[in-house]
Design an enzyme around this catalytic site. Structure first.
Site, short mmCIF file in Angstrom:
data_model
loop_
_atom_site.label_atom_id
_atom_site.label_comp_id
_atom_site.label_asym_id
_atom_site.label_seq_id
_atom_site.Cartn_x
_atom_site.Cartn_y
_atom_site.Cartn_z
N CYS A 2 -46.75 -45.13 45.67
CA CYS A 2 -45.59 -45.84 46.19
C CYS A 2 -44.31 -45.07 45.87
O CYS A 2 -44.25 -44.30 44.92
CB CYS A 2 -45.51 -47.21 45.54
SG CYS A 2 -46.99 -48.17 45.78
N ARG A 27 -46.74 -38.25 48.90
CA ARG A 27 -47.48 -39.03 47.90
C ARG A 27 -48.57 -39.88 48.54
O ARG A 27 -49.44 -40.39 47.83
CB ARG A 27 -46.52 -40.01 47.20
CG ARG A 27 -45.47 -39.35 46.38
CD ARG A 27 -44.31 -40.32 46.19
NE ARG A 27 -43.50 -39.91 45.08
CZ ARG A 27 -43.42 -40.57 43.93
NH1 ARG A 27 -44.07 -41.68 43.74
NH2 ARG A 27 -42.67 -40.13 42.96
N ASN A 97 -42.42 -50.40 42.32
CA ASN A 97 -43.62 -49.60 42.02
C ASN A 97 -44.16 -50.10 40.68
O ASN A 97 -43.38 -50.38 39.78
CB ASN A 97 -43.28 -48.12 41.83
CG ASN A 97 -42.82 -47.47 43.09
OD1 ASN A 97 -42.98 -48.01 44.18
ND2 ASN A 97 -42.26 -46.28 42.96
N GLY A 98 -45.48 -50.12 40.54
CA GLY A 98 -46.05 -50.51 39.24
C GLY A 98 -46.92 -51.74 39.36
O GLY A 98 -47.30 -52.15 40.46
N LYS A 485 -59.20 -28.95 27.46
CA LYS A 485 -57.76 -28.80 27.67
C LYS A 485 -57.20 -27.74 26.73
O LYS A 485 -56.41 -26.89 27.13
CB LYS A 485 -57.01 -30.12 27.42
CG LYS A 485 -57.14 -31.19 28.45
CD LYS A 485 -56.45 -30.93 29.76
CE LYS A 485 -57.38 -30.26 30.71
NZ LYS A 485 -58.20 -31.11 31.56
N GLU A 488 -58.41 -24.19 27.63
CA GLU A 488 -57.94 -23.78 28.95
C GLU A 488 -56.50 -23.26 28.92
O GLU A 488 -56.19 -22.26 29.56
CB GLU A 488 -58.04 -25.02 29.85
CG GLU A 488 -57.92 -24.78 31.31
CD GLU A 488 -58.14 -26.08 32.11
OE1 GLU A 488 -58.00 -27.19 31.55
OE2 GLU A 488 -58.41 -25.96 33.30
N HIS A 504 -76.24 -31.35 12.04
CA HIS A 504 -77.36 -30.61 12.63
C HIS A 504 -76.96 -29.18 12.99
O HIS A 504 -77.67 -28.53 13.75
CB HIS A 504 -77.89 -31.35 13.86
CG HIS A 504 -78.42 -32.71 13.54
ND1 HIS A 504 -79.57 -32.91 12.81
CD2 HIS A 504 -77.92 -33.95 13.79
CE1 HIS A 504 -79.78 -34.21 12.65
NE2 HIS A 504 -78.77 -34.86 13.23
N LYS A 603 -56.60 -23.43 40.46
CA LYS A 603 -56.55 -24.89 40.56
C LYS A 603 -57.74 -25.42 41.36
O LYS A 603 -58.40 -26.36 40.94
CB LYS A 603 -55.23 -25.32 41.21
CG LYS A 603 -55.04 -26.82 41.32
CD LYS A 603 -54.93 -27.46 39.94
CE LYS A 603 -54.90 -28.99 40.00
NZ LYS A 603 -55.25 -29.57 38.69
#
Ligand code: M6R
Length: 608
Positions: A2, A27, A97-98, A485, A488, A504, A603
């Protein structure tokens, strides 16, 4: 996702609002609307479909004050009656929005007061609530502040009143909103790209801020209602660039976009009392009725989302679930079960291995296919019979962040729908899950407040070569994601283990040079995890514990505690991901790497 645009100007604002909405089109949305104040009346135009349709319908509309919105519904047909702005008593208009978590309660209260609801949205509650305070003689600002104090949830809103032709109100909590400062005119928008057409001077509102703007100036009030000063940033972006706004990197921006991305992905939850298979496509109910197991295929971060979902699907929906790395599955000789639902998960929808795995699954006899994907009309989505789109918006940083948490949200919806279909969910349990999902965006916002503390913590990692991530149960995949993350973008070698596996083998690696990051939610495995962490401390390992409420961890020598605000039950993996993303981001800053474009990575991995 939104989008909101608002304007107060000495000229007709309709072209500004429409251009702003067009700039937000990227969007994704399925309906749009605007309201202007004209001769003390609210003139509203709404349409389903493209902004171009709204533009055609707005040819005769004009005014010097107005708000506009693009909405992307996920539940049922998008309709004009649900499109924003929503109006109360021909006087107050709101774009939002939300997700408002307590909208049902407020709706009941307002209905008892005589308000009539004309949409299925939670937003209409805000319009009536503001009106109820405005009708008691409060200013528009005071009425909005009073209404906001009654809301639970995440929001960005724009507000105008028919009898207040020079006043534009904006507010944010959990969803972004900024103020554009022009010469004798002011604007609000959820995204800087909507305003570059009229100004480059942007004020980024902070959590809980309310802004009152007019032709002559603006005032900002913080969450406590105190007057606040916020700096004006001069944007260096051109109208054509994808904006970074106030952030240093896309990854940081995308981490911060998660409350909004979750709210957008969960919009179906917000506006409904119960979840139906239709959110996965018209044919979902029939398909789900036939399936007896799930096979999830994905790569990288998307594979980690699948690993979390396995816990949910087996425990809540009682359906057997396998999760496979797509690049392995595509070459493995496996046995097809025509009653299996094959779920592919992908941010880009063009990952070659995932697409090939899906094609392979179909070739060997799998009939039921569902894609969870962030890119509408991507190749992967077209290859599947059923689909659920995550509403994360474009993800530019190579390290996947908001795509992951929205994938988890979508997978949880799948779990609830299947659980219901299989008679495994009571009405009360469904309501509890829906309640928890509605709360998720604001819970994610609360976790983001840890950012300054995590930035400091990251300094400890600047000279480290290795790191170990530990989790148990639902949070083991989050340990995997945290390690991915970190490696990377900071190039620190990181590995993840289920904490019970330490003894282990990996325990041999632990010494004072090995930071051990523990994901420690207040769940059934907490005490087991604590014992595993004792094993680390006993060998001189440095512990970094991400705990949530009630876990009774304390910082001490060799134990660094990051206290998360609340425990989110089944949804905890979503919240626990966020601090690990922030940790990787700030460690990468320490290391000086190219955060958004880490070496050797792309990407979209469109090659095998
Ligand atoms: O677009 P996809 O979700 O299919 O991409 C899968 C992986 O390539 C991706 O998640 C990758 O692991 C990310 N860079 C991790 O941050």
């Amino acid at each position: 996702m939104c989008g909101i645009v608002g304007a107060v100007a000495p000229r007709n604002v309709v072209p500004i609002l429409l251009e702003g909405l067009q700039r937000l089109e990227y969007r994704g949305y399925d309906s749009a609307g605007l309201v202007v104040v004209n001769n003390s009346r609210l003139e509203r135009v709404r349409s389903i479909g493209r902004v171009a349709e709204l533009t055609a319908r707005s040819a005769k509309t004009s005014g010097h004050l107005g708000i506009a919105h693009t909405r992307w519904a996920t539940h049922g047909a998008p309709s004009e009656r649900n499109a924003h702005p929503h109006i109360s008593s021909d006087l107050i208009a709101v774009a939002h929005n939300g997700i408002i978590e307590n909208y049902e309660e407020l709706r009941a209260q307002l209905t008892a007061q005589g308000y009539v609801f004309t949409s299925d949205t939670d937003t209409e509650v805000i319009a009536h609530l503001i009106h109820s305070h405005y009708a008691r003689g409060n200013s528009l600002l005071a009425a909005t502040q009073a209404a906001l104090a009654e809301l639970v949830g995440a929001y960005a809103i724009g507000v105008v009143a028919a009898d207040n032709p020079d006043q534009l109100i904006g507010a944010r909590k959990g969803s972004p909103l900024l103020l554009g400062v022009g010469g004798g005119e002011h604007f609000i928008a959820s995204d800087v790209s909507a305003l570059l057409q009229v100004t480059k001077n942007m004020v980024y509102l902070e959590e809980g801020d309310v802004v009152e703007a007019s032709l002559h100036g603006y005032r900002i009030f913080d969450a406590k209602g105190q007057a606040a000063q916020r700096p004006v940033h001069v944007s260096e972006l051109t109208n054509d660039s994808v904006e970074l706004g106030e952030y240093r990197h896309y990854m940081q921006k995308e981490i911060h976009e998660q409350p909004q991305a979750l709210a957008d992905t969960l919009e179906a939850v917000c506006n409904s009392q119960s979840l139906v298979p239709g959110i996965f496509g018209a044919a979902a109910a029939a398909a789900f009725a036939q399936v007896d197991s799930i096979l999830i295929l994905a790569c990288g971060t998307s594979h980690h989302a699948g690993l979390v979902a396995r816990y949910w699907l087996e425990e809540i929906a009682g359906i057997p679930c396998n999760v496979e790395i797509a690049s392995e599955y595509r070459y493995r000789v496996s046995v097809a079960n025509p009653k299996t639902l094959v779920v592919t998960i992908s941010q880009s929808g063009e990952t070659a291995d995932t697409m090939a795995a899906l094609s392979h699954a179909k070739e060997i006899g799998h009939e039921h296919t569902l894609s969870i994907c962030n890119v509408p009309e991507s190749a992967l989505v077209r290859l599947s019979k059923l689909r659920m789109l995550t509403r994360a918006g474009p993800e530019i940083g190579v390290a996947s962040t908001k795509a992951f948490t929205t994938q988890l949200a979508a997978l949880f919806l799948l779990t609830i729908v299947l659980a219901k279909q299989r008679g495994r969910l009571s009405k009360e349990a469904e309501q509890q899950h829906l309640h928890d999902l509605r709360h998720l965006p604001s819970a994610a916002q609360a976790v983001l407040k840890l950012e300054p503390e995590i930035a400091k913590l990251a300094e400890h990692f600047a000279d480290k070569q290795h790191a170990l991530f530990l989790g148990r149960g639902l949070h083991y995949p989050i340990a995997l994601e945290g390690a991915l993350k970190l490696k990377e973008i900071s190039y620190i070698h990181a590995e993840a283990y289920p904490a019970g596996e330490l003894k282990h083998g990996p325990l041999a690696l632990v010494d004072s040079d090995m930071p051990v990051i523990a994901i420690a939610p207040n769940d059934a495995l907490l005490e087991k995890l604590k014992s595993n962490l004792q094993e680390v401390r006993a060998r001189g390992g440095e512990l970094y514990v991400f705990a949530d409420a009630g876990t009774r961890f304390h910082s001490s020598d060799g134990v660094h505690l990051m206290q998360m605000p609340e425990h989110a039950g089944y949804l905890s993996p979503i919240l626990h991901t966020i601090p690990l993303q922030l940790l990787a981001y700030y460690v990468a800053l320490q290391k000086g790497t190219d955060v958004d474009k880490p070496r050797n990575l792309a990407k979209s991995v469109t090659v095998e």
